[in-house]
Design a protein around this motif. Structure first.
Motif, PDB file in Angstrom:
ATOM      1  N   PHE B 206       3.438  -6.337   2.058  1.00  0.00           N
ATOM      2  CA  PHE B 206       3.410  -4.985   2.588  1.00  0.00           C
ATOM      3  C   PHE B 206       3.409  -5.002   4.112  1.00  0.00           C
ATOM      4  O   PHE B 206       4.119  -4.230   4.760  1.00  0.00           O
ATOM      5  N   PHE B 207       2.660  -5.943   4.680  1.00  0.00           N
ATOM      6  CA  PHE B 207       2.593  -6.002   6.141  1.00  0.00           C
ATOM      7  C   PHE B 207       3.956  -6.341   6.744  1.00  0.00           C
ATOM      8  O   PHE B 207       4.417  -5.690   7.690  1.00  0.00           O
ATOM      9  N   VAL B 208       4.609  -7.341   6.177  1.00  0.00           N
ATOM     10  CA  VAL B 208       5.920  -7.729   6.713  1.00  0.00           C
ATOM     11  C   VAL B 208       6.909  -6.570   6.559  1.00  0.00           C
ATOM     12  O   VAL B 208       7.694  -6.270   7.465  1.00  0.00           O
ATOM     13  N   LEU B 209       6.831  -5.886   5.420  1.00  0.00           N
ATOM     14  CA  LEU B 209       7.744  -4.763   5.207  1.00  0.00           C
ATOM     15  C   LEU B 209       7.444  -3.610   6.152  1.00  0.00           C
ATOM     16  O   LEU B 209       8.336  -2.865   6.548  1.00  0.00           O
ATOM     17  N   MET B 210       6.167  -3.499   6.500  1.00  0.00           N
ATOM     18  CA  MET B 210       5.801  -2.494   7.489  1.00  0.00           C
ATOM     19  C   MET B 210       6.512  -2.765   8.816  1.00  0.00           C
ATOM     20  O   MET B 210       7.065  -1.862   9.441  1.00  0.00           O
TER      21      MET B 210
END
Lengths: 389, 341, 172, 175
Positions: B206-210
Motif C-alpha cells: 500500500f505504501f509503495v502504491l501510495m
C-alpha cells in the motif's frame, strides 16, 4: 493508420529543462522514439574565425570559453600545438604543473557531468552532491591559478604560477575526502536500483560503431576501446605516471557513467603521484625567462608567479602548421594551427570532443523510450557550447 | 450575542461541517499542503548539504515559504493558451484538486466523530480517491501541448496500474478485520494488534502504491521535468498551476490518513489526558501525527531516488505489487485462521 | 577494467620510427601520386582532388579507422581551398601514434569534392561544418542541413578570408 | 561484465535499503552552504579579481592594452594642450594611460602579468554590482582611484576555506 497519423514530432529544446543549448527533434510513436535528430549551433561563438583576429596568446582565454567545465585540458591542447609550432618545450616542472591542473580539471569536469546526468534522471541529490564535490577541486585550482574555471594557466613555454605554499597538504585532505565520498555516491546513486534500471542496457554503443563513428573519450572507452591520448601519444608528465585506462565492455549508459567514476579514481591517484614526484626548477622556458627584467626575479620567487615577457604578446611562429591532441575530460581534443608567419594564426581549428560525440544522439536515441532521451543524453556528458564552439 | 457565537461554534463542531471543512477536510488539507511541500524541500536540501527555503521567516527556517509562494501564484496571471480547450483547461485543475480532497470526508477521526459512518466507508474513500487521475488526463488533453498529452497518457497508464493493486491491498485489510467500516477497523486494531504487524505485506504494498499514485519519487513519472517538462501541467501558470501542484500532495494526505487508519491503529492509543475538547482534539491529533509521519517518509524519497521509466513502473506495479497485493489477501486469511486456532 | 593489461600493452607499444610511417603511406597510396612530407611530428599526404576518395579508401583499409578533423583552409592568394582530413587509428597502436593529414586542394570558385562519409562515417558533422563555413560542396553527403549557422544564413561563408570580422581596436 | 547480482530481488532490495539509509545518514551531516551576502568566502592570495592601477609608476608602454584578449583595457590620451597654450608639461606632450572596461574584462590577468613596472595588480574582490553599463567603464583617472569595493547592507562574516577530510571544505571564521 499512416505513419504521419501516429508519429508525433516532439521538439525538445532549446527551451526545455533538460535539453541544454540545443534542440532535439524527436519523432515519437507512442512512448517509443522512432528517430531523433540533434539541432546544434545555438551557442556557436565563432571561435575559429575570432582566433584569426587575435594574437596567439589572446586565443588562450578564447578557447577556454566553449568547454567551460574543462578549461585546463583545452588550454593545454592549444598550448601544445603552439609550442610545437614554435619549436619550444616547457621545462619539466611546468609540465608537471600542467598535468596537475589537467587532472584536477578532469575530476571537476567529471563531477559536473555526473551531476547533470543525475538531475536528468531525476536524482537531485546526485546533482547537488556532484556540484558540491566539484567545488573542492575548483577551490584548490583557484588557489593555484587565481580563477575558478577560466584559468588561462598554461602559456607557451610554461605556466603562470607555481604551487602556493601548503598546497600539498590541502590537496591530500581534499583527495581523502573525495575517496570517502565515492562509496556514498555508489549507495545513493550509482548502485541505486532505480539508477541501474534506468541505465543498464540503455543506449548501447557497440564497439564497431564507436570506432566507425569516431567517438572519443569515456564514451569510446565504455565500449571497450582502450584509446586514451595520455597513453597513445603521451604528453607532459603522463609518460612518468602510473595509471590505468578505465574501460568497460558493455557500452551502455551505465558503463559510460562508471568509466567517469573510474577516471575520477585514477585522477586522484595521479594527483598523488604528481605531487610526490614533481621536480623542482623553473616554470617558464629559459629563453622567455631571460627576457624578464632582473628586477622582477625576487618578486617572482616570492609570489611564485611569473611576469609575462613582452615577447609572448606578439609571438610570430614560423610559417607552417602544427597539430596537437590531448585527452580532455570529455574526450580527445584536437588543435590544428596554420601559421603564415604573422602574429595571428592563418587558420585555427578546434575539434572538441563534444562535436565528435554529437553523432551519438541520432545513433543511440533510436527505438528507445521518451524517458531514455535524458538518460542517454546525460550519459554522453555532451556539452553544447563545447560542440558549437 | 453569546448565543450566536455558541450556535456558530456548535455548527462548526458538528461533524457534517467540521469534517469536510476543517479536519480532515479543506482547511487542514491546505495547512498540510503548505507544511509538507516546505518540509519536502527542507528534507531534500538537508540530504543535499544545503538549506532549502530559508529567507521567508528565517527564524523558523523559511517555514512560511509556501505561503509566499501561494500569494505569488494568486497574483500571477493564469495564462490560457489560445489553442487550449478553455473549459477543460480552467476547470481541470479545480476539479483535480476537489477530487483529490473529496475522499477526506469519509475519514472518521474518532469513535464517534465522523461525517458519516457506513459499513463500506473504506470503499467510499478508495472510490472517491480514484477520481483524481482522470482529470490529469483531461488537463493533458485540454492544454493542447505535446508534453501535456504525453504526461496525460502516462497518467492514464498508471491509473489502472496503481489503483487496482491498491484496492486489493486495502481490501486485504478488510478481509482481515472482517469489515469495511473504518471506525470498526480502528476498534479491532486496539483490541488485537496494529494492521502493519498483522499484515506487513499489505502495508508495504500500500505504501509503495501510495507513492506511485501520488507521483512521489521514484515514481514521479507524470511530471518528469527532464523528460516532458511538467507533463500535463506544462502550460499552466498562476493559481491554476498551484492547484495542479497541490492536488497530488492533498491526495497523499488523504491516503496517509487512510494508511494510518488501516495499518497504524488510527487514533489509538490515546494519551490519558482530560481537557476541554480533548474528546475531539486528542484522537484527531494522534491520527494526524501518524499520517504526517507517513507523508514525511513519502516526501523523503525525493532525496533518495531518481525516477523510474513508465514501463518499469508499470512492470513493477503489475509484476510485483499486484501479485503482492493478492498474496496479502491470502496472508490475511492465514492470519485469521491462525487467530481462530 | 578487464582490459587493463591490453591498454598497458598499447601504452608501451613501440612508436613507428621516423620514416617508417612515410614508407607505409607511400606503399598504401602507391599510384595516387601522393606527396608525403613530415614536419614537427606530423605526417602529411597530399593527393590530387580526384584521387581523394580512393586514397581515403586505401587508408581505411590500411587501418586508419576514423577521422579526427576535417579542416578547410581558404587561400585566396592562390585561388584555392585546401582541404585536410586528419586521420588516425583507434585500434592499431602502431598507427594511432600518428595523425596523418590527408590533404587536397580544390578550386576556390567551385570547391566540390566527394564526401568521404561512405569511407569514414566519422566525417559527417565535420564535413557539414566545413560546408557551411567555407562553402565546400561535399557531393554525396547524407545530410543537407546547416549545422552551426542558421538555415537562413546567406552571404560569404564565414571562414572564407573575404568575410571580415569587425573588431573594436584597442584605441577605439 | 554485467553484475549478475543485480538480477536477484534480494540484492536489489538491499540496494534500496542502502540508498534510503545513506539518505538518512546525510540528514545529520553538516551543510556546505555559505550564505553569501551574510557570509563571504575569503579569496586566496593571488586571486584574479578587480585590478588596482598605480598611475604614478605607469610608464605608458601600452603592453596591457596590447595583450588584453577582450579589448577591455584601452589606452586613453590625456587632455592635450592647444598649440601655444601654456600648460603643464604632461599636457603639452600628452601621455597615454590605460583605462578599463569591466563589461568586457574577463579577469585573465594577462595585463597584470605583463606590466613591466607592476602598476597593475589584482585585488581579492570579485563581487561588485553595478547599476548600469556606463559605470563599469573606468577611464585612467577613475581607474587610478582604486578598485571598486562591494557594498553590503550589514558587514558580512568572513569565512576562510580550508580543506577538511570529513566535510570537503570547512569554512572557518577568518578573524
Amino acid at each position: 493508420m499512416s505513419e504521419e497519423e501516429h508519429v508525433l514530432e516532439l521538439l525538445i529544446g532549446p527551451q526545455h529543462p533538460a535539453s541544454g543549448h540545443m534542440r532535439l527533434v524527436a519523432k515519437v510513436d507512442g512512448d517509443v522514439v522512432v528517430s531523433l535528430r540533434p539541432d546544434i549551433g545555438y551557442v556557436h561563438r565563432t571561435v575559429e574565425k575570432l582566433a584569426e583576429t587575435k594574437n596567439y596568446i589572446q586565443i588562450i582565454p578564447l578557447i577556454e570559453r566553449p568547454p567551460l567545465a574543462d578549461t585546463a585540458n583545452h588550454n593545454l591542447g592549444y598550448v601544445l600545438a603552439l609550442e610545437r609550432l614554435l619549436g619550444i618545450e616547457a621545462p619539466p616542472r611546468a609540465q608537471w604543473l600542467r598535468t596537475l591542473l589537467a587532472e584536477m580539471t578532469r575530476i571537476h569536469s567529471h563531477f559536473y557531468g555526473l551531476g547533470i546526468h543525475g538531475i536528468m534522471l531525476g536524482s537531485s541529490t546526485a546533482f547537488m552532491w556532484a556540484f558540491w564535490d566539484r567545488e573542492i577541486m575548483i577551490e584548490l585550482a583557484q588557489r593555484l591559478t587565481g580563477a575558478r574555471l577560466t584559468y588561462s594557466y598554461m602559456i607557451p613555454g610554461g605556466v603562470r604560477r607555481d604551487l602556493p605554499p601548503g598546497f600539498e597538504d590541502e590537496m591530500d585532505k581534499a583527495l581523502r575526502y573525495l575517496e570517502r565520498r565515492i562509496p556514498d555516491y555508489h549507495k545513493i546513486f550509482f548502485d541505486n536500483p532505480v539508477t541501474r534500471a534506468r541505465l543498464e542496457g540503455v543506449g548501447v554503443l557497440r564497439r564497431e560503431d564507436a570506432i566507425r563513428l569516431g567517438i572519443v573519450g569515456p564514451n569510446l572507452r565504455a565500449s571497450g576501446v582502450p584509446y586514451d591520448v595520455r597513453k597513445v601519444d603521451p604528453y607532459c608528465a603522463y609518460p612518468e605516471l602510473d595509471f590505468n585506462v578505465v574501460t568497460r565492455e558493455e557500452g551502455d549508459s551505465l558503463a559510460r557513467m562508471m568509466v567517469r567514476v573510474g577516471e575520477i579514481r585514477e585522477s586522484i591517484n595521479m594527483i598523488r603521484q604528481i605531487l610526490k614526484k614533481m621536480p623542482d626548477g623553473p616554470i617558464l622556458e629559459e629563453r622567455y625567462l631571460k627576457m624578464i627584467p632582473p628586477k622582477w626575479k625576487e618578486w617572482m620567487a616570492q609570489h611564485r608567479r611569473i611576469k609575462l615577457p613582452a615577447a609572448l604578446i606578439s609571438l610570430r611562429p614560423p610559417k607552417g602548421e602544427a597539430v596537437a591532441r590531448v585527452e580532455a575530460a570529455r574526450g580527445e581534443a584536437v588543435y590544428y594551427i596554420v601559421s603564415d608567419g604573422s602574429p595571428k594564426p592563418y587558420r585555427f581549428r578546434v575539434v572538441s570532443p563534444s562535436i565528435r560525440n554529437v553523432v551519438l544522439f541520432e545513433h543511440l536515441i533510436r527505438n528507445c523510450r521518451v524517458a531514455d532521451i535524458p538518460a542517454i543524453y546525460g550519459s554522453l556528458d555532451y556539452f553544447p557550447p563545447e560542440a558549437d564552439r | 450575542m453569546m448565543g450566536l457565537l455558541e450556535w456558530i461554534l456548535d455548527l462548526l463542531l458538528s461533524p457534517w461541517l467540521f469534517v469536510p471543512l476543517i479536519y480532515p477536510g479543506l482547511i487542514s488539507a491546505f495547512a498540510v499542503l503548505l507544511f509538507i511541500i516546505w518540509f519536502e524541500r527542507k528534507l531534500a536540501a538537508k540530504v543535499q548539504l544545503r538549506y532549502g527555503p530559508l529567507y521567508v521567516l528565517k527564524r523558523l527556517g523559511g517555514a512560511i515559504q509556501l505561503v509566499a509562494d501561494l500569494l505569488r501564484y494568486l497574483f500571477a496571471e493564469p495564462i490560457v493558451p489560445d489553442q487550449a480547450d478553455r473549459l477543460a483547461f480552467i476547470f481541470g485543475p479545480i476539479l483535480l484538486f476537489a477530487s483529490s480532497y473529496i475522499a477526506a470526508i469519509a475519514i472518521p477521526i474518532s469513535y464517534d466523530f465522523y461525517a458519516f459512518r457506513s459499513e463500506i466507508s473504506l470503499l467510499v474513500v478508495l472510490g472517491l480517491n480514484t477520481l483524481a487521475p482522470a482529470f490529469n488526463l483531461v488537463i493533458g488533453w485540454g492544454s493542447n501541448n505535446k508534453f501535456g498529452l504525453i504526461g496525460g497518457l502516462r497518467e492514464g497508464f498508471l491509473i489502472t496500474a496503481d489503483e487496482i493493486p491498491m484496492f486489493v491491498s486495502a481490501l486485504a485489510m478488510a478481509v482481515l478485520y472482517g469489515t469495511m467500516d473504518l471506525v470498526r477497523m480502528v476498534e479491532l486494531q486496539s483490541e488485537w494488534l496494529w494492521g502493519i504487524a498483522l499484515n506487513p505485506l499489505a502495508a508495504v504494498t500500500f505504501f509503495v502504491l501510495m507513492l506511485l499514485s501520488t507521483s512521489r519519487f521514484p515514481f514521479e513519472i507524470v511530471e518528469a521535468e527532464s523528460e516532458i517538462v511538467m507533463g500535463p501541467f506544462t502550460e499552466y501558470s498562476g493559481i491554476l498551476y498551484g492547484l495542479t501542484m497541490g492536488a497530488s500532495y492533498v491526495k497523499l494526505y488523504v491516503l496517509s490518513l487512510l494508511f494510518a487508519i488501516l495499518f497504524l491503529g488510527g487514533w489509538e492509543p490515546l494519551p490519558p489526558l482530560e481537557f476541554p475538547g480533548s474528546w475531539l482534539i486528542l484522537p484527531g491529533a494522534v491520527l494526524f501525527l501518524k499520517a504526517l509521519v507517513i507523508m514525511c517518509l513519502s516526501v523523503f524519497m525525493r532525496a533518495v531516488y531518481p525516477r523510474y521509466r513508465i514501463d518499469q513502473a508499470l512492470r513493477l506495479a503489475w509484476h510485483y505489487l499486484f501479485p503482492a497485493s493478492i498474496l496479502s489477501v491470502f496472508l490475511s486469511l492465514l492470519v485469521l485462521s491462525g487467530w481462530s486456532i | 577494467m578487464a582490459s587493463k593489461s591490453e591498454s598497458q600493452v598499447q601504452g608501451k607499444a613501440e612508436a613507428a620510427p621516423p620514416g617508417e610511417i612515410e614508407t607505409l603511406l607511400g606503399e598504401v597510396l602507391e599510384g595516387l601520386s601522393p606527396e608525403i612530407s613530415s614536419a614537427r611530428g606530423a605526417v602529411s599526404v597530399k593527393v590530387p582532388p580526384d584521387r581523394l576518395k580512393e586514397a581515403a579508401e586505401r587508408l581505411k583499409a590500411a587501418g586508419f579507422d576514423h577521422v579526427k578533423a576535417v579542416t578547410g583552409i581558404d587561400r585566396p592568394d592562390s585561388g584555392e581551398i585546401e582541404l585536410v582530413y586528419h586521420v588516425s587509428s583507434y585500434l592499431d597502436p602502431r598507427l594511432s601514434k600518428w595523425i596523418v593529414a590527408l590533404r587536397t586542394t580544390l578550386p576556390r570558385d567551385n570547391p566540390e569534392t566527394p564526401s568521404l562519409y561512405d569511407v569514414w562515417p566519422s566525417v559527417k558533422y565535420h564535413e557539414m561544418e566545413q560546408r557551411e563555413m567555407l562553402g565546400i560542396h561535399f557531393s554525396g553527403h547524407p545530410d543537407p542541413r546547416s549545422l552551426l549557422l542558421p538555415e537562413s544564413y546567406e552571404g560569404v561563408p564565414p571562414l572564407r578570408k573575404d568575410f571580415k570580422v569587425k573588431v573594436e581596436g584597442i584605441n577605439a | 561484465m554485467t553484475d549478475r547480482r543485480w538480477s536477484s530481488p534480494v540484492f536489489r532490495l538491499k540496494g534500496h535499503l542502502d540508498a534510503i539509509l545513506t539518505g538518512a545518514k546525510y540528514l545529520i551531516t553538516p551543510r556546505a552552504t555559505v550564505r553569501y551576502p551574510e557570509e563571504v568566502i575569503e579569496l586566496p592570495e593571488g586571486y584574479r579579481g578587480f585590478i588596482e592601477y598605480k598611475k604614478d609608476i605607469c610608464i605608458s608602454c601600452g603592453l596591457c592594452a596590447t595583450v588584453c584578449p577582450a579589448n577591455a583595457m584601452k589606452m586613453y590620451v590625456e587632455r592635450a594642450a592647444e598649440p601655444g597654450e601654456e600648460a603643464p608639461a604632461e599636457e603639452v606632450k600628452p601621455k597615454r594611460y590605460p583605462g578599463i572596461n569591466y563589461t568586457r574584462c574577463i579577469f585573465c590577468g594577462f595585463c597584470v602579468d605583463v606590466c613591466p613596472t607592476g602598476a597593475l595588480e589584482h585585488v581579492e574582490t570579485h563581487d561588485v554590482a553595478y547599476e548600469d553599463f556606463n559605470s563599469m567603464i573606468y577611464p585612467p583617472g577613475e581607474f587610478a582611484a582604486g578598485p571598486p569595493k562591494p557594498e553590503f547592507d550589514t558587514p558580512p562574516r568572513r569565512l576562510r576555506p580550508t580543506m577538511d577530510e570529513r566535510r570537503g571544505i570547512a569554512y572557518e571564521p577568518a578573524d
